[in-house]
Design an enzyme around this catalytic site. Structure first.
Site, PDB file in Angstrom:
ATOM      1  N   PHE A  33      39.085  91.745  36.758  1.00  0.00           N
ATOM      2  CA  PHE A  33      40.238  90.647  37.177  1.00  0.00           C
ATOM      3  C   PHE A  33      39.289  89.364  37.422  1.00  0.00           C
ATOM      4  O   PHE A  33      38.361  89.649  38.279  1.00  0.00           O
ATOM      5  CB  PHE A  33      41.035  90.958  38.058  1.00  0.00           C
ATOM      6  N   SER A  99      35.821  96.728  38.958  1.00  0.00           N
ATOM      7  CA  SER A  99      36.921  96.291  39.922  1.00  0.00           C
ATOM      8  C   SER A  99      38.308  96.913  39.036  1.00  0.00           C
ATOM      9  O   SER A  99      38.486  97.804  39.078  1.00  0.00           O
ATOM     10  CB  SER A  99      36.561  94.776  39.812  1.00  0.00           C
ATOM     11  N   MET A 100      39.155  95.977  38.641  1.00  0.00           N
ATOM     12  CA  MET A 100      40.427  96.104  38.250  1.00  0.00           C
ATOM     13  C   MET A 100      40.133  97.086  37.099  1.00  0.00           C
ATOM     14  O   MET A 100      41.167  98.065  36.662  1.00  0.00           O
ATOM     15  CB  MET A 100      41.132  94.925  37.709  1.00  0.00           C
ATOM     16  N   ASP A 228      30.695  93.774  49.675  1.00  0.00           N
ATOM     17  CA  ASP A 228      31.558  93.271  48.806  1.00  0.00           C
ATOM     18  C   ASP A 228      32.837  92.686  49.449  1.00  0.00           C
ATOM     19  O   ASP A 228      33.428  93.396  50.312  1.00  0.00           O
ATOM     20  CB  ASP A 228      32.401  94.731  48.152  1.00  0.00           C
ATOM     21  N   HIS A 257      30.693  91.501  45.208  1.00  0.00           N
ATOM     22  CA  HIS A 257      31.820  92.378  44.335  1.00  0.00           C
ATOM     23  C   HIS A 257      31.355  92.373  42.977  1.00  0.00           C
ATOM     24  O   HIS A 257      31.253  93.202  42.057  1.00  0.00           O
ATOM     25  CB  HIS A 257      33.140  91.783  44.519  1.00  0.00           C
TER      26      HIS A 257
END
Length: 283
Positions: A33, A99-100, A228, A257
């Protein structure tokens, strides 16, 4: 431009844009994202050079895919991925999420199983469960996510700047691990996303994946930075590694991240060592 159709809205198709390059064992890259498949460029080139077939796609609402006003939840995202996997008839595939995108990996394996998948890689993962609840005290308070939604509704573009700052730990890493130009490129990619999708995805982050984990019966590589600032390492990757029976954790010291960009060499090395070369994959 290749697309797969995953549904309709008011009679119009909901299409996912994808790219499919190379030959050999397929690797499916699922972006974070609020970006799209273009942010995988450093991994795409490395995997193609290693002899893999590389598929990237844009999640609904992002990149060149359709931007419907619904379906921004992990049951739907996993169903979208299943359509792609089925229509391309991918076998012995490796799923890689960032991530997402790690949510799609986790929910897909939990809901659809591993018939088409032999290994999975999650970079800076969402799982097991981000939200703080009575039975999940390691999670994050709801008010933080409410604040994200308020910021997106007030000024999505200002929110994107704050998100990119946290994504790269930009104040510490600008001019070193990330250039101003790369920061700006990521911001521009995020600005193209659906406003509704950007907002609704915040609720998706709070999905409880704990029920999916016992169904994952393939090896999983977890890679995350211990600095992160988007998904806290102790609540996500570190904890997830203890909940999967066949998991390997690689911790990148001081990494933010956005490791597919800032730590591409380390990430690519970890992935290729985990999945092997083309020759090893077919040995």
């Amino acid at each position: 431009m290749p697309f797969v159709t995953v549904g309709t809205e008011n009679g119009a198709p909901i299409d996912l844009y994808y790219e499919d390059h190379g030959s050999g064992r397929p690797v499916v890259l699922i972006h974070g994202f609020p970006f799209n498949g273009a942010t995988w460029e450093k991994q795409t080139m490395a995997l193609l050079d290693a002899g893999f077939r590389v598929i990237t796609y844009d999640r609904r609402g992002f990149g060149n895919s359709s931007q419907p006003t619904f379906g921004y939840d992990y049951d739907t995202f996993a169903a979208d991925l299943d359509v792609l996997m089925t229509q391309l008839d991918l076998r012995d595939a490796i799923l890689v999420g960032h991530s997402m995108g790690t949510g799609e990996v986790t929910r897909y394996l939990g809901a659809y199983g591993s018939n088409r998948v032999s290994k999975a890689v999650v970079l800076a993962p969402l799982a097991p469960f981000l939200l703080k609840t009575p039975d999940n005290p390691e999670g994050v308070e709801q008010k933080l996510f409410d604040g994200f939604k308020q910021a997106i509704m007030k000024d999505r573009f200002a929110y994107l700047s704050s998100f990119c700052d946290a994504f790269f730990n930009y104040q510490q890493n600008k001019g070193k691990l990330v250039s101003e130009e790369a920061y700006r490129a990521h911001w521009n990619i995020g600005a193209r996303a659906s406003a509704k999708g950007t907002l609704d995805c915040v609720d998706a982050w709070l999905t409880d994946f704990r029920g999916d984990l016992p169904r994952i019966n393939i090896p999983v590589l977890i890679v995350q930075g211990d600095a992160d600032a988007v998904l806290p390492f102790p609540a996500t990757g570190q904890r997830l590694a203890q909940m999967l029976p066949d998991a390997k954790l690689v911790t990148l010291r001081g990494a933010p991240h956005g490791i597919p960009w800032t730590h591409a060499a380390e990430v690519n090395r970890a992935i290729t060592e985990f999945i092997g070369t083309r020759a090893m994959a077919h040995a």
